[in-house]
Design a protein around this motif. Structure first.
Motif, PDB file in Angstrom:
ATOM      1  N   UNK A 119       0.905  -1.112  -0.120  1.00  0.00           N
ATOM      2  CA  UNK A 119      -0.121   0.116  -0.172  1.00  0.00           C
ATOM      3  C   UNK A 119       0.836   1.321   0.047  1.00  0.00           C
ATOM      4  N   UNK A 120       0.307   2.392  -0.621  1.00  0.00           N
ATOM      5  CA  UNK A 120       0.876   3.466  -0.714  1.00  0.00           C
ATOM      6  C   UNK A 120       0.013   4.623   0.101  1.00  0.00           C
ATOM      7  N   UNK A 121       0.553   5.420   0.914  1.00  0.00           N
ATOM      8  CA  UNK A 121      -0.360   6.575   1.704  1.00  0.00           C
ATOM      9  C   UNK A 121       0.058   7.878   1.264  1.00  0.00           C
ATOM     10  N   UNK A 122      -0.837   8.613   0.516  1.00  0.00           N
ATOM     11  CA  UNK A 122      -0.171   9.921   0.172  1.00  0.00           C
ATOM     12  C   UNK A 122      -0.934  10.966   0.983  1.00  0.00           C
ATOM     13  N   UNK A 123      -0.069  12.051   1.301  1.00  0.00           N
ATOM     14  CA  UNK A 123      -0.474  13.036   1.851  1.00  0.00           C
ATOM     15  C   UNK A 123      -0.461  12.973   3.590  1.00  0.00           C
ATOM     16  N   UNK A 124       0.282  11.920   4.050  1.00  0.00           N
ATOM     17  CA  UNK A 124       0.483  11.808   5.501  1.00  0.00           C
ATOM     18  C   UNK A 124       1.701  11.936   6.127  1.00  0.00           C
ATOM     19  N   UNK A 125       2.051  12.102   7.383  1.00  0.00           N
ATOM     20  CA  UNK A 125       3.481  12.072   7.960  1.00  0.00           C
ATOM     21  C   UNK A 125       3.371  10.937   8.620  1.00  0.00           C
ATOM     22  N   UNK A 126       4.901  10.476   8.986  1.00  0.00           N
ATOM     23  CA  UNK A 126       5.201   9.450   9.991  1.00  0.00           C
ATOM     24  C   UNK A 126       4.335   9.509  11.242  1.00  0.00           C
ATOM     25  N   UNK A 146       6.482  13.007   2.214  1.00  0.00           N
ATOM     26  CA  UNK A 146       6.001  14.292   2.731  1.00  0.00           C
ATOM     27  C   UNK A 146       4.677  14.454   2.228  1.00  0.00           C
ATOM     28  N   UNK A 147       3.772  15.131   2.583  1.00  0.00           N
ATOM     29  CA  UNK A 147       2.379  15.310   2.268  1.00  0.00           C
ATOM     30  C   UNK A 147       2.255  15.913   0.931  1.00  0.00           C
ATOM     31  N   UNK A 148       3.657  16.594   0.341  1.00  0.00           N
ATOM     32  CA  UNK A 148       3.514  17.095  -0.998  1.00  0.00           C
ATOM     33  C   UNK A 148       3.951  16.200  -2.198  1.00  0.00           C
ATOM     34  N   UNK A 149       4.268  14.977  -2.030  1.00  0.00           N
ATOM     35  CA  UNK A 149       4.737  13.849  -2.764  1.00  0.00           C
ATOM     36  C   UNK A 149       3.258  13.323  -3.461  1.00  0.00           C
ATOM     37  N   UNK A 150       3.111  13.273  -4.708  1.00  0.00           N
ATOM     38  CA  UNK A 150       2.064  12.879  -5.329  1.00  0.00           C
ATOM     39  C   UNK A 150       2.023  11.219  -5.752  1.00  0.00           C
ATOM     40  N   UNK A 151       0.917  10.628  -5.655  1.00  0.00           N
ATOM     41  CA  UNK A 151       0.948   9.170  -6.019  1.00  0.00           C
ATOM     42  C   UNK A 151       1.442   9.220  -7.500  1.00  0.00           C
ATOM     43  N   UNK A 152       1.364   9.823  -8.372  1.00  0.00           N
ATOM     44  CA  UNK A 152       2.116   9.741  -9.659  1.00  0.00           C
ATOM     45  C   UNK A 152       3.420  10.095  -9.618  1.00  0.00           C
ATOM     46  N   UNK A 153       4.163  10.787  -8.707  1.00  0.00           N
ATOM     47  CA  UNK A 153       5.438  11.046  -8.547  1.00  0.00           C
ATOM     48  C   UNK A 153       5.979   9.552  -7.837  1.00  0.00           C
ATOM     49  N   UNK A 154       5.215   8.992  -7.019  1.00  0.00           N
ATOM     50  CA  UNK A 154       5.654   7.611  -6.516  1.00  0.00           C
ATOM     51  C   UNK A 154       5.749   6.596  -7.502  1.00  0.00           C
ATOM     52  N   UNK A 155       4.865   6.488  -8.277  1.00  0.00           N
ATOM     53  CA  UNK A 155       4.670   5.457  -9.338  1.00  0.00           C
ATOM     54  C   UNK A 155       5.812   5.669 -10.426  1.00  0.00           C
TER      55      UNK A 155
END
Length: 389
Positions: A30-37, A85-94
């Motif tokens: 799973x990937x979580x977008x927009x959350x912090x540790x 970080x919360x600024x990283x998008x799903x598209x950037x992760x993929x």
């Protein structure tokens, strides 16, 4: 309230790929977008890993990673810095993933997120790198080769092949450590057609770097695939892939393979060199010839430690059959040899060493020789029974 309520979560990677291919799904990532540790810990997730934030779900124990980007900061596959970080998008992760077919995600509502058109490559049966960032991690060549062994109807995109060759030429592959090479190679060997893994490594010019001693050709490829078709164990498949490698010990040391795998590779070649001594030719067979051949057979059983490990000896016979079957003009003759060796092993194992040792008048120092002689006579008797008259 579920611990994921309010989180922007996606299933990513292999689970999405396999679902689209109609294959059984293994572990989900799973990937979580927009959350912090801090938020993940507050919700009860358990942090694991080191370089970047990965968390275990408190109930399912599935892995949840924060969306991240990465930047090359050194040579090899460890030279990365990560940003989450919360600024990283799903598209950037993929986009940072290895192949387009592994760069898809599913939203909680079932919507497919496919910015790199991985689904199209699935339908075309093509392995294509997700972005030029592929070149920053040499492990991806190993993974690509392993995927080729699993997805046997996929082909490698031409630009991806060229990119892999550039990585080899630039020395990136030299940074791979043996443990990581073996991890990927061992997984590839357990797939449907392991020869394709070696072919991809060869086509990318990586094979000579990661397995420099390996002697690879069409015959070895067929033997390796036969070992997979017969659903043999990892040590057996490894032995089949090294069946013509003279420097097998050096390669096993180089890769730091488990001792069992190294032993199978070594003993397969020992047994293969002696395999043709059975069955004996038809009568008439001189007694001197029979005794001499029995002595050689007994030595083979001894050097392969078949008394303590008879199951391994039977495994070795299976591997030798795989190495012979691809080029055998008469497969039945090879099977007959297997049956002969198996029969001899049975006779050898039936000797009661304890009963021999308890013979009246047998001195303690003579026990070892007496037991060996009893085993030799058992082999002789077995050879006499199976020799055509």
């Amino acid at each position: 309230m579920a611990v994921t309520d309010g989180l922007d979560v996606y299933v990513v990677g292999g689970a999405v790929r396999d679902e689209l291919l109609g294959l059984p799904q293994g572990d989900r990532d799973w990937v979580v977008v927009g959350a912090s540790p801090q938020e993940m810990v507050r919700r009860g997730f358990q942090p694991v890993g080191g370089d970047f934030p990965v968390f275990l779900h408190p109930q399912t124990k599935e892995e949840y990673a924060l969306a991240r980007t990465e930047r090359k900061a050194g040579r090899g596959y460890k030279g990365f810095t990560f940003h989450t970080g919360p600024d990283v998008t799903l598209e950037e992760d993929l986009k940072r993933r290895d192949l387009t077919i592994n760069a898809m995600a599913r939203r909680a509502d079932g919507t497919l997120v496919d910015p790199l058109r991985g689904r199209d490559d699935l339908e075309r049966r093509v392995f294509r790198h997700a972005s030029d960032a592929f070149a920053e991690d040499p492990v991806r060549i190993l993974r690509l080769a392993r995927f080729a062994a699993r997805f046997t109807d996929f082909t490698l995109a031409g630009d991806t092949l060229q990119l892999c060759r550039e990585m080899v030429r630039n020395g990136e592959v030299n940074a791979l450590v043996p443990e990581r090479v073996w991890k990927e190679v061992s997984r590839g060997l357990m797939n449907e057609k392991p020869s394709r893994m070696f072919v991809v490594l060869q086509d990318t010019n990586a094979l000579a770097v990661v397995m420099p001693q390996l002697q690879w050709n069409t015959e070895v490829a067929q033997s390796t695939d036969l070992s997979a078709a017969r659903i043999l164990s990892l040590p057996s498949r490894y032995a089949a892939s090294l069946s013509q490698t003279q420097e097998h010990a050096a390669l096993s040391t180089h890769l730091k393979v488990p001792a069992e795998c190294a032993d199978y590779a070594r003993l397969t070649q020992v047994l293969s060199a002696r395999f043709d001594m059975l069955p004996l030719p038809p009568s008439p067979t001189a007694q001197a010839y029979l005794s001499s051949r029995a002595q050689y057979v007994l030595e083979t059983l001894e050097v392969t430690d078949s008394l303590r490990k008879p199951a391994r000896f039977r495994d070795l016979l299976e591997v030798v059959l795989c190495t012979r079957q691809s080029a055998a003009e008469n497969l039945q003759a090879e099977i007959t040899r297997i049956e002969s060796w198996t029969g001899i092993l049975g006779c050898y194992l039936q000797v009661d060493a304890g009963a021999v040792a308890r013979q009246p008048g047998l001195a303690p120092h003579a026990i070892k020789a007496a037991v060996r002689d009893a085993r030799l006579q058992a082999v002789v008797a077995c050879l006499e029974k199976m020799t055509p008259r």
